[in-house]
Design an enzyme around this catalytic site. Structure first.
Site, mmCIF file in Angstrom:
data_model
loop_
_atom_site.group_PDB
_atom_site.id
_atom_site.type_symbol
_atom_site.label_atom_id
_atom_site.label_comp_id
_atom_site.label_asym_id
_atom_site.label_seq_id
_atom_site.Cartn_x
_atom_site.Cartn_y
_atom_site.Cartn_z
ATOM 1 N N ARG A 215 -18.453 3.057 -6.237
ATOM 2 C CA ARG A 215 -17.546 3.512 -7.299
ATOM 3 C C ARG A 215 -18.258 3.409 -8.644
ATOM 4 O O ARG A 215 -18.660 2.309 -9.049
ATOM 5 C CB ARG A 215 -16.286 2.637 -7.346
ATOM 6 C CG ARG A 215 -15.510 2.583 -6.032
ATOM 7 C CD ARG A 215 -14.452 3.663 -5.962
ATOM 8 N NE ARG A 215 -13.921 3.823 -4.615
ATOM 9 C CZ ARG A 215 -12.666 3.581 -4.262
ATOM 10 N NH1 ARG A 215 -11.802 3.135 -5.154
ATOM 11 N NH2 ARG A 215 -12.266 3.782 -3.022
ATOM 12 N N GLU A 217 -17.153 3.433 -11.533
ATOM 13 C CA GLU A 217 -16.251 3.080 -12.637
ATOM 14 C C GLU A 217 -16.903 2.024 -13.520
ATOM 15 O O GLU A 217 -17.408 1.028 -13.010
ATOM 16 C CB GLU A 217 -14.961 2.464 -12.072
ATOM 17 C CG GLU A 217 -14.150 3.419 -11.263
ATOM 18 C CD GLU A 217 -13.176 2.698 -10.350
ATOM 19 O OE1 GLU A 217 -11.975 2.929 -10.511
ATOM 20 O OE2 GLU A 217 -13.625 1.918 -9.489
ATOM 21 N N ARG A 223 -12.214 -7.815 -10.663
ATOM 22 C CA ARG A 223 -11.899 -7.264 -9.334
ATOM 23 C C ARG A 223 -12.566 -5.928 -9.036
ATOM 24 O O ARG A 223 -12.292 -5.327 -8.023
ATOM 25 C CB ARG A 223 -10.387 -7.157 -9.189
ATOM 26 C CG ARG A 223 -9.779 -6.207 -10.135
ATOM 27 C CD ARG A 223 -8.307 -6.480 -10.360
ATOM 28 N NE ARG A 223 -7.919 -5.599 -11.423
ATOM 29 C CZ ARG A 223 -7.625 -4.329 -11.229
ATOM 30 N NH1 ARG A 223 -7.604 -3.826 -10.019
ATOM 31 N NH2 ARG A 223 -7.345 -3.567 -12.250
ATOM 32 N N HIS A 224 -13.449 -5.467 -9.919
ATOM 33 C CA HIS A 224 -14.140 -4.200 -9.668
ATOM 34 C C HIS A 224 -15.635 -4.398 -9.457
ATOM 35 O O HIS A 224 -16.320 -4.961 -10.303
ATOM 36 C CB HIS A 224 -13.944 -3.235 -10.845
ATOM 37 C CG HIS A 224 -12.567 -2.647 -10.891
ATOM 38 N ND1 HIS A 224 -11.572 -3.151 -11.671
ATOM 39 C CD2 HIS A 224 -12.033 -1.596 -10.215
ATOM 40 C CE1 HIS A 224 -10.454 -2.437 -11.489
ATOM 41 N NE2 HIS A 224 -10.705 -1.494 -10.606
ATOM 42 N N GLU A 363 -3.877 -6.379 -5.401
ATOM 43 C CA GLU A 363 -4.030 -5.358 -4.365
ATOM 44 C C GLU A 363 -5.270 -5.601 -3.523
ATOM 45 O O GLU A 363 -6.358 -5.810 -4.049
ATOM 46 C CB GLU A 363 -4.143 -3.987 -5.054
ATOM 47 C CG GLU A 363 -4.370 -2.846 -4.098
ATOM 48 C CD GLU A 363 -5.019 -1.642 -4.773
ATOM 49 O OE1 GLU A 363 -4.665 -1.326 -5.915
ATOM 50 O OE2 GLU A 363 -5.890 -1.032 -4.129
ATOM 51 N N SER A 366 -4.982 -0.086 0.311
ATOM 52 C CA SER A 366 -4.186 1.118 0.064
ATOM 53 C C SER A 366 -4.194 1.941 1.321
ATOM 54 O O SER A 366 -5.227 2.021 1.993
ATOM 55 C CB SER A 366 -4.841 1.997 -1.002
ATOM 56 O OG SER A 366 -4.629 1.482 -2.262
ATOM 57 N N ARG A 414 -12.285 -8.438 -1.995
ATOM 58 C CA ARG A 414 -10.981 -8.809 -2.576
ATOM 59 C C ARG A 414 -10.182 -9.688 -1.624
ATOM 60 O O ARG A 414 -9.542 -10.643 -2.052
ATOM 61 C CB ARG A 414 -10.173 -7.559 -2.922
ATOM 62 C CG ARG A 414 -10.721 -6.848 -4.141
ATOM 63 C CD ARG A 414 -9.729 -5.832 -4.655
ATOM 64 N NE ARG A 414 -10.320 -5.051 -5.734
ATOM 65 C CZ ARG A 414 -9.714 -4.034 -6.326
ATOM 66 N NH1 ARG A 414 -8.509 -3.663 -5.921
ATOM 67 N NH2 ARG A 414 -10.295 -3.385 -7.303
#
Ligand code: ATP
Ligand code: AMO
Length: 440
Positions: A215, A217, A223-224, A363, A366, A414
């Site tokens: 990712r 991002e 948490r990323h 979270e 998903s 996570r």
């Protein structure tokens, strides 16, 4: 001769001649007559006593830097004041000889007085990983992966490996790393989403994957990660997408049971103290709408859209107070919060057949039912401006008639980080990648 582990020394009678390989953790001169050495192997420490009668050897040992790897020969003795613990031997070793196996060049910190900043520990990651709490943590992480494989294997899933080099983005929402591919562009897979659905269309029935997820991002949060380990599954369903929730629920409950039975948890708790983790025999599945109502009743002004991180955490607290669980499923998300491949509720297209799973208010998963009708899929893509370029193979899988199916993705780091309250997913990654990783 036989090699001993330090853990074994407690079981041997005093006076036994022992031989083991270890690191010099610390050393200090105790008196005119004695030097104390703390030896450490993968899991345990033991105190060594070196008589200053053998002055040549003492002088030689004193020159060794801490963390050097040595072969120790000595005799087991009873220490004047035994300080046995789960990881420290109750006996002492009267050292006869120390052979150097490999020298360390001087450590920036010893594992018994670690600097507290996350950056510094992660910069000196090898040293940090030698700490018993980390040794325990990575055994727990390994158990989580093994439990995923075992649970899904028992339920008829096939393990697959999907390509990480992709012709297009696999998750519309998340940013993507572009790489050069023989003069063309390729993208690192942001999830196995498209390929795992294609495998279901190829009549694999039930598939899972344990693999890297990329990712791009620029999210510098606790948490990323830019590269994490995804635990993904996808399956043809018979009646209802809740069949997927049941598979994940079996997996997660098996994890909670197995992990909290491991002695390693106590070791991890020495460094990362955590509150009791509660879960229910019958897992709570709550609708998104009811979650929003709980937050509104709590006086928060939340839209019926998606949850912000503080709202997620607050909802976690409210759920714990009301239902006594740190683990629950939030079901039927609004369509506005979900990717194009998510199936809308046929009765009310504001909602979808999709869910997130939370532990301790954060979270970890998903998932949901997917659109399996080719026309509807193309419409969904068009509606949010995803072109068919690079999506040809994916769409072909639907033109050939894909069965009704559902699936989910979980982030391994996570699960481990929130279950054990590490506070940051980086600790659950061996050599983490975040936006600040890799030298300029
Ligand atoms: P998913 O990708 O499954 O949606 P996620 O946990 O990766 O889950 P995002 O979708 O990126 O999260 O964002 C979810 C929440 O996290 C949002 O409420 C968003 O505001 C928040 N968030 C995302 N990035 C950051 C950031 N860099 N700093 C603070 N909060 C962030
Ligand atoms: P999603 O984007 O929610 O869904 O990702 C699935 C799970 O992966 C974890 N995760 C992360 N972990 C660490 N660092 C990150 N940057 C990061 N982003 C996500 C989270 C999250 O719940 N294709 C869908 C899944 C599906 O529907 O099957 C997907 O990728 O634990």
């Amino acid at each position: 001769y036989e090699l001993n582990t330090i853990a074994e020394l407690d079981k041997l009678p005093l006076g036994t001649e022992v031989n083991f390989r270890a690191r010099i953790a610390t050393q200090r001169q105790m008196s005119k007559n004695l030097d104390f050495l703390l030896f450490r192997d993968q899991t345990h420490t033991v105190q060594g006593v070196l008589s200053r009668e053998y002055l040549d050897m003492v002088r030689w040992v004193e020159k060794l830097h801490s963390e050097s790897l040595v072969q120790v020969n000595g005799t087991l003795k009873s220490p004047p004041e035994p300080v046995r613990s789960a990881t420290h031997s109750g006996v002492e070793v009267e050292v006869h000889t120390v052979f150097l196996v490999n020298a360390a060049q001087g450590a920036p910190f010893t594992n018994y007085k670690p600097p507290e900043t996350l950056r510094n520990r992660l910069t000196h990651r090898i040293l940090d990983l030698r700490h018993p709490s980390n040794q325990a943590l990575f055994r727990i992480r390994s158990l989580v992966t093994r439990t995923f494989r075992e649970t899904l294997d028992e339920q008829g899933f096939v393990e697959i490996n999907t390509p990480k080099l992709q012709p297009a983005a696999t998750e519309s929402g998340a940013a993507v790393f572009k790489v050069q591919y023989f003069g063309r562009n390729a993208f690192l897979a942001q999830s196995p989403q498209l390929a795992k659905q294609m495998a279901v269309s190829a009549d694999f029935g039930r598939v899972f994957e344990v693999g890297p997820v990329f990712r791009a991002e620029n999210s510098n949060t606790h948490r990323h990660l830019t590269e994490y380990t995804g635990l993904d599954l996808e399956m043809a369903i018979q009646h209802d997408y809740h069949e997927v929730i049941h598979v994940i629920d079996d997996f997660l409950k098996a994890v909670f049971t197995a992990v909290y039975a491991m002695p390693e948890v106590q070791e991890v708790q020495k460094r990362w103290p955590s509150r009791e983790f509660k879960w229910l025999e019958e897992t709570l599945i709550m609708n998104f709408e009811d979650g929003i109502k709980m937050l509104r009743d709590d006086g928060r002004d939340v839209p019926m859209e998606d949850l912000s991180t503080p709202d997620e955490l607050r909802l976690g607290e409210l759920v714990r107070e009301k239902f006594g669980t740190d683990y629950y499923v939030l079901d039927k998300f609004p369509a506005s919060a979900r990717p194009f491949y998510t199936l809308k509720d046929p009765e009310d297209p504001f909602w979808t057949r999709s869910f997130d799973i939370f532990i301790r208010g954060q979270e970890i998963c998903s998932g949901g039912q997917r659109v399996n009708d080719a026309t509807e899929l193309r419409e969904n893509m068009r509606a949010i401006g995803i072109t068919e370029d690079g999506m040809e193979d994916y769409l072909a899988a639907f033109d050939l008639g894909a069965p009704p199916h559902a699936g989910a993705g979980l982030g391994l780091e996570r699960i481990v980080a929130w279950m054990l309250e590490l506070g940051d997913v980086r600790y659950a990654s061996l050599f983490h990648r975040d936006p600040k990783s890799l030298p300029e």
